[in-house]
Design a protein around this motif. Structure first.
Motif, PDB file in Angstrom:
ATOM      1  N   LYS A 199      48.130  37.866  49.983  1.00  0.00           N
ATOM      2  CA  LYS A 199      48.528  39.071  50.809  1.00  0.00           C
ATOM      3  C   LYS A 199      47.837  40.681  49.710  1.00  0.00           C
ATOM      4  O   LYS A 199      47.677  41.637  50.789  1.00  0.00           O
ATOM      5  CB  LYS A 199      50.045  39.447  50.538  1.00  0.00           C
ATOM      6  CG  LYS A 199      50.922  38.542  51.328  1.00  0.00           C
ATOM      7  CD  LYS A 199      52.350  38.756  51.487  1.00  0.00           C
ATOM      8  CE  LYS A 199      53.004  37.930  52.553  1.00  0.00           C
ATOM      9  NZ  LYS A 199      54.441  38.258  52.525  1.00  0.00           N
ATOM     10  N   LEU A 200      47.666  40.518  48.534  1.00  0.00           N
ATOM     11  CA  LEU A 200      46.887  41.614  47.954  1.00  0.00           C
ATOM     12  C   LEU A 200      45.522  41.615  48.615  1.00  0.00           C
ATOM     13  O   LEU A 200      45.013  42.711  48.864  1.00  0.00           O
ATOM     14  CB  LEU A 200      47.014  41.356  46.469  1.00  0.00           C
ATOM     15  CG  LEU A 200      46.250  42.477  45.647  1.00  0.00           C
ATOM     16  CD1 LEU A 200      46.680  43.836  45.640  1.00  0.00           C
ATOM     17  CD2 LEU A 200      45.957  41.769  44.142  1.00  0.00           C
ATOM     18  N   ARG A 233      49.778  41.603  35.828  1.00  0.00           N
ATOM     19  CA  ARG A 233      49.475  40.761  36.797  1.00  0.00           C
ATOM     20  C   ARG A 233      48.677  41.236  38.153  1.00  0.00           C
ATOM     21  O   ARG A 233      47.700  40.438  38.677  1.00  0.00           O
ATOM     22  CB  ARG A 233      50.823  40.329  37.368  1.00  0.00           C
ATOM     23  CG  ARG A 233      50.892  39.314  38.583  1.00  0.00           C
ATOM     24  CD  ARG A 233      52.468  38.869  38.511  1.00  0.00           C
ATOM     25  NE  ARG A 233      52.542  37.657  39.475  1.00  0.00           N
ATOM     26  CZ  ARG A 233      52.676  37.646  40.720  1.00  0.00           C
ATOM     27  NH1 ARG A 233      52.552  38.788  41.398  1.00  0.00           N
ATOM     28  NH2 ARG A 233      52.764  36.502  41.487  1.00  0.00           N
ATOM     29  N   LEU A 234      48.756  42.476  38.322  1.00  0.00           N
ATOM     30  CA  LEU A 234      47.850  42.862  39.689  1.00  0.00           C
ATOM     31  C   LEU A 234      46.287  42.935  38.883  1.00  0.00           C
ATOM     32  O   LEU A 234      45.490  42.511  39.690  1.00  0.00           O
ATOM     33  CB  LEU A 234      48.244  44.191  39.627  1.00  0.00           C
ATOM     34  CG  LEU A 234      49.425  44.509  40.737  1.00  0.00           C
ATOM     35  CD1 LEU A 234      50.055  45.851  40.603  1.00  0.00           C
ATOM     36  CD2 LEU A 234      49.484  43.941  41.963  1.00  0.00           C
ATOM     37  N   LEU A 287      43.282  41.124  41.075  1.00  0.00           N
ATOM     38  CA  LEU A 287      42.209  41.810  41.582  1.00  0.00           C
ATOM     39  C   LEU A 287      41.004  41.488  41.035  1.00  0.00           C
ATOM     40  O   LEU A 287      39.953  41.342  41.658  1.00  0.00           O
ATOM     41  CB  LEU A 287      42.514  43.518  41.198  1.00  0.00           C
ATOM     42  CG  LEU A 287      43.627  44.188  41.935  1.00  0.00           C
ATOM     43  CD1 LEU A 287      43.803  45.418  41.244  1.00  0.00           C
ATOM     44  CD2 LEU A 287      43.206  44.197  43.373  1.00  0.00           C
ATOM     45  N   GLY A 288      40.937  40.899  39.856  1.00  0.00           N
ATOM     46  CA  GLY A 288      39.820  40.142  39.273  1.00  0.00           C
ATOM     47  C   GLY A 288      39.214  38.939  39.897  1.00  0.00           C
ATOM     48  O   GLY A 288      38.158  38.702  39.875  1.00  0.00           O
ATOM     49  N   LEU A 328      40.683  53.222  45.677  1.00  0.00           N
ATOM     50  CA  LEU A 328      41.639  52.302  45.959  1.00  0.00           C
ATOM     51  C   LEU A 328      42.742  52.845  44.940  1.00  0.00           C
ATOM     52  O   LEU A 328      42.418  52.407  43.680  1.00  0.00           O
ATOM     53  CB  LEU A 328      41.499  51.197  46.234  1.00  0.00           C
ATOM     54  CG  LEU A 328      42.915  50.266  46.413  1.00  0.00           C
ATOM     55  CD1 LEU A 328      43.318  50.492  47.514  1.00  0.00           C
ATOM     56  CD2 LEU A 328      42.295  48.783  46.445  1.00  0.00           C
ATOM     57  N   VAL A 329      43.939  53.048  45.333  1.00  0.00           N
ATOM     58  CA  VAL A 329      45.013  53.305  44.086  1.00  0.00           C
ATOM     59  C   VAL A 329      45.903  52.297  44.588  1.00  0.00           C
ATOM     60  O   VAL A 329      46.639  52.173  45.718  1.00  0.00           O
ATOM     61  CB  VAL A 329      45.564  54.774  44.020  1.00  0.00           C
ATOM     62  CG1 VAL A 329      46.646  54.704  43.363  1.00  0.00           C
ATOM     63  CG2 VAL A 329      44.482  55.574  43.810  1.00  0.00           C
ATOM     64  N   LEU A 330      46.374  51.237  43.707  1.00  0.00           N
ATOM     65  CA  LEU A 330      47.354  50.345  43.924  1.00  0.00           C
ATOM     66  C   LEU A 330      48.684  50.719  43.134  1.00  0.00           C
ATOM     67  O   LEU A 330      48.565  50.642  41.865  1.00  0.00           O
ATOM     68  CB  LEU A 330      46.906  49.020  43.607  1.00  0.00           C
ATOM     69  CG  LEU A 330      47.931  47.758  43.737  1.00  0.00           C
ATOM     70  CD1 LEU A 330      48.297  47.680  45.367  1.00  0.00           C
ATOM     71  CD2 LEU A 330      47.428  46.538  43.350  1.00  0.00           C
TER      72      LEU A 330
END
Length: 259
Positions: free
Chosen positions: A119-120, A27-28, A32-33, A61-63
């Motif tokens: 929000k991301l 999902r992330l 992000l894409g 960046l690390v999520l």
């Protein structure tokens, strides 16, 4: 788990996704894409995998999820902040609103699961590095404990984890600290004072330049010249003990042997 397509040269933010749940990672990745100038360079299922991939990919960046098996996100983040070029870190968390207020007071990047796309995008735009003192406070607030179980050393592009239980001593030498452990020696760029505070009382200072693990100390000896030395089990080295610390060192050894 680094099954992502290669990062393109046009990417501005090279991102690593860290979560122990594959659907959450997927999902992330999808969200992000949809964000301009962000490229997903890899995925990890826990903190250990994250450290390995960060050594290989050097992401911007690390999520990262917080509660993961093996190594939680806060401990992984603390290791990452010791790098010469640490990535920005955003935590994704399922904490309730009360806990999130504590996160916010420390000015940490965080996202509440389920993560919303807008929000991301906002968090990515404002991503900032997380300082070690903030991580210590956050660890306490999250009930994860402030003490690490491993120390991270960098060897070229490789990040090596050393179990604290395997460490005999830390010894300061100019800008570096030598970590003597069951597997040999490694150098880290951490403060001896901070290490002594973090791992007390299991580790004690015996000299202004050295901190030893009481779990591995065998005895305190005195040479004919009057020099105090600490000896270790399973390690044939000795370390000098300053007169200032000799009495406390002896007391600690006697206390350990009495238990």
């Amino acid at each position: 788990m680094n099954d992502a397509p290669p990062i393109t040269s046009a990417a501005i933010l090279r991102t690593l996704i860290v979560d122990d749940e594959p659907p959450a990672r997927a999902r992330l990745r999808a969200m992000l894409g949809e964000i301009k100038d962000v490229s997903v360079g890899g995925e990890a299922g826990n903190g250990r995998e994250a450290l390995t991939l960060c050594g290989e990919l050097s992401p911007d960046l690390v999520l990262m999820d917080i509660r993961m098996p093996g190594m939680n996100g806060i401990e992984a983040a603390r290791h990452l902040t010791t790098l010469a070029r640490p990535p920005a870190i955003i935590f994704a968390t399922a904490y309730d609103e009360y806990a999130l207020e504590a996160f916010e007071t420390q000015a940490l990047g965080y996202l509440l699961k389920p993560v919303r796309r807008e929000k991301l995008a906002r968090a990515v735009r404002h991503a900032a590095r997380v300082a070690s003192p903030q991580l210590l406070r956050l660890a306490r607030q999250a009930g994860l404990g402030q003490r690490r179980e491993q120390i991270c050393a960098r060897l070229g592009e490789e990040l090596r984890l050393i179990r604290v239980a395997d460490i005999f001593y830390f010894a300061a030498d100019q800008k570096y600290v030598t970590v003597r452990h069951r597997g040999g020696f490694d150098l880290i760029e951490e403060s001896l004072r901070a290490l002594a505070e973090e791992f007390s009382p299991e580790f004690i200072r015996v000299h202004r330049n050295s901190v030893v693990s009481m779990a591995h100390v065998r005895a305190l000896e005195r040479t004919p010249e009057g020099q105090y030395l600490v000896t270790f089990n399973d390690c044939d080295e000795t370390l000098p003990v300053s007169r200032r610390h000799a009495s406390e060192t002896l007391r600690q050894i006697r206390g350990d042997h009495a238990r």
